[in-house]
Design a protein around this motif. Sequence first.
Motif: not given
Length: 132
Positions: A95-107
Amino acid sequence: QVQLVESGGGLVQAGGSLRLSCVASGRTFSTYAMGWFRQAPGKDRESVGAISWHGANTYYADSVKGRFTISRDNAKNTVYLLMNNLKPDDTAVYYCAAGAPFSPWTSTLDIETIAKGKYDYWGQGTQVTVSS
């Protein structure tokens, strides 16, 4: 909303290779870190690896490190899983999955943390069978 469709699975002999593709709908693909997972019969789903939004950083589970490679082409809304030197133990639905969206924190997070984080969107899976 992101819709994901995997393809490329099949039957292969041990030692062979396969490349899985996962195409995403929508224009926000590049804003998501992407992960690959697998689930074998009777086993829990496990992480195979993940790739960052721009593709510069990747993470792999120990069981596939050195054999599998994750890449992405944001212009094509596609993430790939190249699997070399396949083993019967690699047999699973992938399976593929979409995870953390880019943000100042996740970066600021390292890719392993992202790989083990939350995934909001999942594909339907593609079967990979490795014969011995």
